[in-house]
Design an enzyme around this catalytic site. Structure first.
Site, PDB file in Angstrom:
ATOM      1  N   ARG A  77       0.801  -1.223   0.000  1.00 42.32           N
ATOM      2  CA  ARG A  77       0.000   0.000   0.000  1.00 42.32           C
ATOM      3  C   ARG A  77       0.834   1.274   0.000  1.00 42.32           C
ATOM      4  NH1 ARG A  77      -4.637  -2.094   4.255  1.00 42.32           N
ATOM      5  NH2 ARG A  77      -5.692  -3.378   2.725  1.00 42.32           N
ATOM      6  N   HIS A  81      -5.876   5.482   6.467  1.00 45.56           N
ATOM      7  CA  HIS A  81      -6.655   4.270   6.613  1.00 45.56           C
ATOM      8  C   HIS A  81      -6.393   3.539   7.928  1.00 45.56           C
ATOM      9  CE1 HIS A  81      -8.751   0.689   5.538  1.00 45.56           C
ATOM     10  NE2 HIS A  81      -7.678  -0.054   5.475  1.00 45.56           N
TER      11      HIS A  81
END
Lengths: 227, 648, 247
Positions: free
Chosen positions: B339, B410
């Site tokens: 990510r 996130h």
């Protein structure tokens, strides 16, 4: 086990379903019997059937009386449970209601108005018992001579008010059955996304048959009275 | 006084550490368990699974959550899946490979022993969840199905459509319900922990506020478990739920628990871009989309311009004019790089002017190739609900036009420092799941958060907490009428009274948005010494403003959402500064932490293994005082930190 | 876009509530319904008034926390979504929007639009689980489960427990919620073991808590944000009745 039929919501629903099913079967039987009267009115006797003979057969014999009692019990159970369920449901709904209400997509009007329809049906039933049963089986029970079935029908439906009242009654019954018939399957657990359209189709067919069958008698005798 | 950090990592071979440790730690007899009380704060995957398992063992458990039901914790929103080293796909997966991928994905800033244990118990989690009735995706033969996720070359992710988190949480919640039914667990929904009570240096209970009545309650216990998730909402806009907050963890920090690596924040690459100033939160599109979706921006700036003014549609741009930059830069992993790498690459392209929407902050995630290869039906089957969700939000059909995505905050890898037993620096106080710092290093791999939450709750804490509680079997019920409780309650009441009395001009959200802006601009995807120093100064000023000018309406003794938000924001305003401080201290780039000063010539993160192979553990010294940092060195005995390579 | 909002305001459980009218202006069509309420609330705070309390959390349609009855529909006019997934572009400019809390005796109002749904938790506590202990289970692949069964179980398991079914039902019945859980577990071999016990316990709890009797109107499935089918209610009926007849 006896108690779950009264103290469990699903048990109570089962009672509604089974009593309803019984009533549907009775109505189908009653309707087919009525059709004989129509045939007789035109002078036909299909399979040699005679409406008056049927009336006599269903007079005050023990089996006819027993059948009547069972039927009356079924009706009473269905009605009493309907009121109990509705009372409980209103309580579950709470005191404050929505300001705005809508009919949800795919929801039949009849399904939300079963009690109202039921009351109309009961009123119609009362009228029907007054018009016919009280002059046939009841008088016979009281030891008098019952009136002739076909003649009674002829007389009653020559009056347009009765014709209208009976047609309203049958319409209510139609709505009641379009929901009631498939719903009784759902309640006993017979239903899935494939069968819902089929069950609803069956319900509509049954309801329509019942409506047409009963309405045919009323309309036929009304038309005959005019000519 | 610096923190004393004893990680209690057992000696021995990597693969034997956990078994050896379990054999060595003490247990509590059933008769004694009944006499011991445990408080669990939070009911996500970690909290619910821990409370259920501890209840099952026979402890008296009290479990708290701020939502109206334990089932609503934000674990529920995890979409993609959960990793496990089952090797059901026969692709040569193993516990070691999962361990290695995780530690490498975390850019070598996690503890080897913890990560290995995580990989080791991952398989048990799948078994447990299946037995609980979690309807994982299955193949036609009736066996469990898998999908691929970023940062791994094997297919080891178990999933339940796009609702894996929900299903796992419902499993844990069911286990919790079973114990509530059995009477071993008592549930306190709509309750928020506002302070931790420490007595004789040990955790003794919590002060909680009943969010319905506003009542302040005291709850005592022999051990307290913090499972309250991460603090990503410090950025205001994040993929976290609206009520997710860092306050419970922050109270522990305030009361002396070390807070480790606060700057390690995960910015998720595939989120729906910000659309306006009134937006309240960002929506994540599952990482699983990168299995079949290809990420690109135009090669030519004139195409970018045409896209922005609407004269061209993305589908008008021919194949040769598209820059599939992840495939170009990282041929071995392509669109499935971890990510942090994917997020930074998107930022790099947008910074260079190739962002594809009006704000210039979006890239395409395109399913054209996949739809051509597999057909629309297969794509619909795999991602149907995600596509529907995208359409719902953006009003564009992703089957026709590529999705627009952009990175968003996130997950926070940092958190309360814990030892191998998951105990914080305060005896009797434990932290599990996202709330602790232990397993993900500087970057978390996809489908590993669910794994860690459940590993901690089902398979680690229930054992390790016994080791501590075995010393408490003689201890009487914790009394809550002690000076420590008095003081904690007084502090909470004063804080609430203060917040309600300021009656300034700015709403809580006004200030929170400004904090979020400072954080995103200065402590976001790219950090510099200057930006971090600026952030520290600005946050300090904003905090001062908050305590002088916030307007909190309503009363203390009622359902008061503004008050709840104000209490949480007060902590975010300190936590944000701590994050910036930690980022400033960490003069290297690693995982989600990217210092612009420290990058390779190709723009990749440049770690400094000479000086920064440690967890930075911070100790609170007061609201406007500098916290003190202690290092926990990370010893890599079994793997050797190397530059992460996703190119070949 | 501009809107007139008629919102139910109620100080607390004991107070009597009433509708209050608000006006919101210059709302972008891309604003979500809850963001529109955020804007209203921020204005109210600045004006020194108490903001409208409403439940919400994840804002992506999965936590089941949001629970607004908008213009006669649970979760608003769109089908198959939760309140947080409603966008203002779905309304007409200048429209009056009526916002109410769930109305059901089992879900008493706590404040404004917030209701107490703990009854749903209690039903699940009565038996909505498989009684397995942590760490005493076979391998995940030990029991093959057909894809069709797993998929159907998942269909039912998609329930978010928001309460829209009981809130919509004219009978205040929680059958769709109970059925979703019972059916989801009944479709799996693991769940079959205590299937009879579960169905009986959950139905008994549902009745005890004062939920109404299902009359098969199907309104619940129309308003369910996860479009859960009443076929699951049929399965619950089956499970329950067969369990009772076995007694």
């Amino acid at each position: 086990m006896s108690c779950f039929l009264s103290n469990s919501s699903l048990g109570r629903k089962l009672v509604m379903s089974v009593s309803g099913c019984f009533l549907v079967l009775f109505i189908l039987f009653h309707m087919s019997m009525n059709l004989v009267a129509i045939a007789n009115a035109w002078g036909n006797h299909p399979f040699g059937l005679n409406y008056d003979a049927i009336c006599e057969f269903l007079g005050t014999n023990w089996y006819a009386l027993a059948g009547t009692l069972v039927l009356a019990f079924g009706v009473v159970v269905h009605i009493v449970y309907a009121f109990i369920l509705t009372f409980q449901n209103r309580r579950a709904r709470g005191n404050v209601r929505y300001e705005v209400t809508v009919t949800e997509k795919g929801v039949d009007w009849a399904s939300k108005n079963m009690l109202v329809l039921g009351i109309v049906i009961v009123l119609g039933l009362a009228l029907h018992l007054f018009n016919f049963w009280s002059k046939m089986q009841l008088v016979e029970l009281l030891g008098h001579e019952p009136e002739n079935g076909v003649e009674l029908i002829r007389e009653t439906f020559s009056n347009w008010i009765y014709v209208v009242l009976y047609l309203v009654w049958f319409a209510a019954l139609w709505f009641h059955l379009t929901h009631g018939v498939w719903s009784m399957f759902q309640t006993v657990g017979w239903g899935n996304d494939i069968w819902y359209p089929r069950l609803k189709c069956i319900a509509n067919i049954v309801a329509t048959l019942v409506f047409l069958g009963f309405a045919a008698v009323v309309v036929t005798f009304f038309v005959l009275s005019l000519v | 006084m610096a923190l004393k950090l004893d990680s209690k990592i057992p000696a021995g071979e990597l693969a034997q550490k956990w078994s050896n440790h379990k054999a060595a730690i003490k247990v509590v007899s059933p008769a004694n368990k009944r006499k011991l009380d445990i408080i669990v704060v939070g009911t996500g995957l970690g909290g619910a699974s821990a409370a259920a398992s501890l209840g099952e063992l026979g402890y008296n458990v009290k479990v708290f959550c701020i939502q109206d039901s334990p089932r609503r914790a934000h674990s529920i929103a995890a979409q993609g899946g959960i990793n496990a080293a089952k090797n059901y796909q026969n692709d040569n997966d193993s516990v070691y490979r999962l361990f290695y991928d995780t530690i490498k994905g975390g850019d070598y800033r996690a503890r080897e022993a913890n990560v290995y244990r995580l990989a080791e118990v991952s398989n048990l989690i799948i078994d447990q969840c299946v037995a609980q009735g979690v309807p994982f995706a299955r193949e036609y033969g009736g066996l469990l199905a898998n999908r691929s996720f970023g940062g791994a070359q094997v297919s080891r992710t178990f999933y339940a459509r796009g609702q894996t988190g929900q299903q796992l949480l419902l499993g844990a919640y069911a286990a919790l319900n079973k114990e509530i039914h059995n009477g071993t667990v008592k549930s306190y929904p709509r309750h928020e922990m506002l302070d931790i009570v420490i007595e004789d240096g040990e955790a003794r209970g919590i002060i909680a506020r009943n969010l319905v009545t506003g009542e302040i309650e005291r709850h005592g216990a022999h051990a307290v478990v913090i499972a309250t998730g991460g603090y990503g909402n410090v950025f205001f806009l994040s993929t976290n739920a609206m009520a997710s907050n860092g306050s419970a963890a922050f109270q522990c920090y305030r009361k002396g628990a070390g807070f480790a690596n606060p700057c390690f924040t995960q910015i998720h690459p595939t989120c729906i871009p910000v659309h306006g100033t009134q937006q309240s939160k960002l929506t994540l599109m599952s990482e699983s989309l990168r299995n079949d979706g290809r990420i690109w921006v135009p090669k030519k700036l004139e195409d970018v311009k045409a896209l922005r003014n609407g004269s061209k549609k993305p589908s008008d741009i021919p194949e040769e004019d598209r820059d599939y930059y992840l495939e170009r830069r990282y041929p071995a992993f392509g669109n499935l790089v971890p990510r942090d790498v994917a997020s930074r690459a998107a930022k790099e392209r947008c910074d260079a002017g190739y962002g594809v929407n009006e704000t210039g902050l979006a890239v395409f995630l395109d399913f054209k190739t996949a739809i051509e290869r597999l057909g629309k039906d297969v794509i619909k089957q795999r991602y149907g609900n995600l596509f529907d969700m995208y359409k719902e939000i953006t009003d564009t059909d992703p089957y026709e036009q590529p999705m627009q995505i952009f990175p968003a905050v996130h997950y926070t890898m940092g958190g309360i420092w814990v030892d191998y037993n998951l105990m914080t620096t305060i005896p009797g106080l434990y932290a599990i799941g996202e709330a602790n710092f232990s397993d993900h290093g500087a970057n978390r791999l996809g489908a590993s958060a669910l794994m860690q939450g459940l590993a901690d709750g089902y398979f680690v804490l229930p054992y390790t907490i016994g080791d501590y509680l075995s010393h408490k079997i003689q201890a009487p019920k914790v009394k809550t009428d002690t000076p420590a409780f008095d003081e904690a309650e007084k502090g909470v009441r004063e804080k609430i009274a203060k917040l309600l009395s300021i009656n300034g001009k700015q709403s809580v959200d006004d200030i929170h948005k400004r904090l979020g802006h400072i954080m995103w601009e200065n402590v976001g995807m790219a950090r510099t010494k200057e930006s971090l120093e600026k952030a520290i100064a600005e946050i300090k000023a904003l905090r001062k403003e908050f305590w002088q000018d916030v307007k909190v309406v309503g009363t203390a003794d009622s359902f008061n959402v503004e008050l709840e938000k104000a209490i949480r924001l007060a902590d975010f305003l300190e936590l944000g500064e701590l994050m910036a401080r930690d980022a400033l201290n960490r003069e290297e780039s690693c995982g989600g932490h990217f210092r612009v000063e420290h990058q390779t010539e190709e723009g990749e993160a440049k770690r400094d293994d000479e000086n920064f192979v440690y967890a930075a553990v911070w100790e609170y010294k007061g609201m406007d005082k500098e916290p003190e940092m202690t290092k926990e060195p990370l010893n890599f005995e079994f793997v050797h930190p190397a530059q992460r390579n996703y190119k070949d | 876009m501009n809107f007139t909002l008629k919102i139910w305001r109620q100080k607390d459980a004991k107070s009597k509530g009433a509708f209050k009218e608000y006006h919101v202006k210059d709302i972008s069509p891309d604003t979500s319904f809850l963001e529109m309420l955020d804007i209203l609330n921020n204005d109210l705070v600045h004006a020194g008034e108490e903001p409208v309390a409403f439940d919400h959390d994840c804002r992506e349609g999965i936590c089941g926390m949001c629970s607004l009855h908008i213009n006669g529909h649970a979760h608003g006019p769109e089908q198959g979504v939760t309140t947080c997934q409603i966008y203002m572009r779905q309304f007409k400019d200048g429209q009056t929007i009526v916002v109410e809390p769930w109305r059901s005796a089992a879900f008493p109002v706590i404040k404004d639009l917030v209701v107490n749904r703990s009854a749903y938790d209690q039903i699940l506590q009565a038996g909505g689980y498989i009684s397995v202990r942590t760490n005493s289970v076979p391998d995940g692949n030990a029991i093959p489960i057909s894809k069709a069964d797993a998929d159907e179980s998942m269909d039912a398991a998609a329930c978010v427990g928001c309460g829209a079914c009981a809130a919509t039902c004219k009978n205040g019945s929680a059958m769709l919620f109970v059925a979703a859980r019972v059916s989801s577990l009944a479709k799996l071999p693991q769940g079959r073991v205590e299937g009879a016990r579960r169905a009986k316990a959950m139905v008994a709890k549902m009745d005890e808590l004062g939920f109404g009797n299902c009359t098969n109107t199907g309104a619940c499935q129309a308003e369910c944000p996860k479009s859960i089918s009443i076929a699951h209610i049929a399965r619950l009926n089956r499970e329950f009745l067969s369990a009772k007849f076995e007694d």
